[in-house]
Scaffold this motif. Sequence first.
Motif, PDB file in Angstrom:
ATOM      1  N   VAL A   3      25.944  86.114  34.960  1.00 16.17           N
ATOM      2  CA  VAL A   3      27.197  86.460  35.621  1.00 16.17           C
ATOM      3  C   VAL A   3      27.366  85.602  36.867  1.00 16.17           C
ATOM      4  O   VAL A   3      26.417  85.406  37.630  1.00 16.17           O
ATOM      5  N   THR A   4      28.572  85.096  37.064  1.00 13.64           N
ATOM      6  CA  THR A   4      28.901  84.394  38.310  1.00 13.64           C
ATOM      7  C   THR A   4      30.207  84.970  38.845  1.00 13.64           C
ATOM      8  O   THR A   4      31.052  85.456  38.088  1.00 13.64           O
ATOM      9  N   ILE A   5      30.338  84.908  40.151  1.00 13.72           N
ATOM     10  CA  ILE A   5      31.560  85.382  40.793  1.00 13.72           C
ATOM     11  C   ILE A   5      32.108  84.285  41.692  1.00 13.72           C
ATOM     12  O   ILE A   5      31.376  83.420  42.157  1.00 13.72           O
ATOM     13  N   ASP A  21      28.823  99.330  38.286  1.00 18.37           N
ATOM     14  CA  ASP A  21      28.364  99.483  39.666  1.00 18.37           C
ATOM     15  C   ASP A  21      26.911  99.093  39.908  1.00 18.37           C
ATOM     16  O   ASP A  21      26.487  98.974  41.050  1.00 18.37           O
ATOM     17  N   ARG A  22      26.160  98.860  38.847  1.00 18.61           N
ATOM     18  CA  ARG A  22      24.792  98.362  39.028  1.00 18.61           C
ATOM     19  C   ARG A  22      24.747  96.840  39.101  1.00 18.61           C
ATOM     20  O   ARG A  22      23.719  96.256  39.431  1.00 18.61           O
ATOM     21  N   VAL A  23      25.877  96.203  38.796  1.00 16.68           N
ATOM     22  CA  VAL A  23      25.945  94.745  38.793  1.00 16.68           C
ATOM     23  C   VAL A  23      26.797  94.224  39.954  1.00 16.68           C
ATOM     24  O   VAL A  23      26.512  93.170  40.515  1.00 16.68           O
ATOM     25  N   ASP A  37      23.361  91.663  40.512  1.00 24.57           N
ATOM     26  CA  ASP A  37      22.453  91.267  39.427  1.00 24.57           C
ATOM     27  C   ASP A  37      23.119  90.181  38.589  1.00 24.57           C
ATOM     28  O   ASP A  37      24.023  90.463  37.814  1.00 24.57           O
ATOM     29  N   GLU A  38      22.676  88.948  38.747  1.00 23.08           N
ATOM     30  CA  GLU A  38      23.299  87.848  38.004  1.00 23.08           C
ATOM     31  C   GLU A  38      22.836  87.776  36.557  1.00 23.08           C
ATOM     32  O   GLU A  38      23.431  87.075  35.738  1.00 23.08           O
ATOM     33  N   ASP A  39      21.787  88.512  36.223  1.00 21.75           N
ATOM     34  CA  ASP A  39      21.262  88.529  34.854  1.00 21.75           C
ATOM     35  C   ASP A  39      21.082  89.980  34.406  1.00 21.75           C
ATOM     36  O   ASP A  39      19.950  90.464  34.277  1.00 21.75           O
ATOM     37  N   ASP A  46      28.102  95.481  28.020  1.00 24.10           N
ATOM     38  CA  ASP A  46      29.464  95.934  27.718  1.00 24.10           C
ATOM     39  C   ASP A  46      30.239  96.260  28.992  1.00 24.10           C
ATOM     40  O   ASP A  46      31.425  95.951  29.097  1.00 24.10           O
ATOM     41  N   ASP A  47      29.563  96.874  29.960  1.00 27.10           N
ATOM     42  CA  ASP A  47      30.215  97.187  31.234  1.00 27.10           C
ATOM     43  C   ASP A  47      30.609  95.918  31.979  1.00 27.10           C
ATOM     44  O   ASP A  47      31.689  95.843  32.575  1.00 27.10           O
ATOM     45  N   VAL A  48      29.755  94.909  31.933  1.00 26.84           N
ATOM     46  CA  VAL A  48      30.058  93.641  32.601  1.00 26.84           C
ATOM     47  C   VAL A  48      31.234  92.948  31.911  1.00 26.84           C
ATOM     48  O   VAL A  48      32.145  92.441  32.585  1.00 26.84           O
ATOM     49  N   ARG A  49      31.247  92.957  30.608  1.00 27.44           N
ATOM     50  CA  ARG A  49      32.381  92.369  29.879  1.00 27.44           C
ATOM     51  C   ARG A  49      33.687  93.081  30.233  1.00 27.44           C
ATOM     52  O   ARG A  49      34.727  92.456  30.403  1.00 27.44           O
TER      53      ARG A  49
END
Length: 64
Positions: A3-5, A21-23, A37-39, A46-49
């Motif tokens: 993940v990148t922001i 909320d954990r990422v 958490d980038e990994d 699924d939550d990150v997507r």
Amino acid sequence: MKVTIDQDKCIGSGQCVMAADRVFDQREEDGIVVLLDEDPSSEQADDVRHAVEVCPALAITIEE
């Protein structure tokens, strides 16, 4: 998954935090996204997507 922001794009809507909320978190002073958490684990994928989909500023990208 990586993940990148882009904090320059972030408008502080908080949709990412509500989705994963954990990422993701937000800075107290201005609400800009902070990557916790980038990994993330496969359980969080699924939550990150979903966070990517609901980000109004398109500030989150993922690499599978």
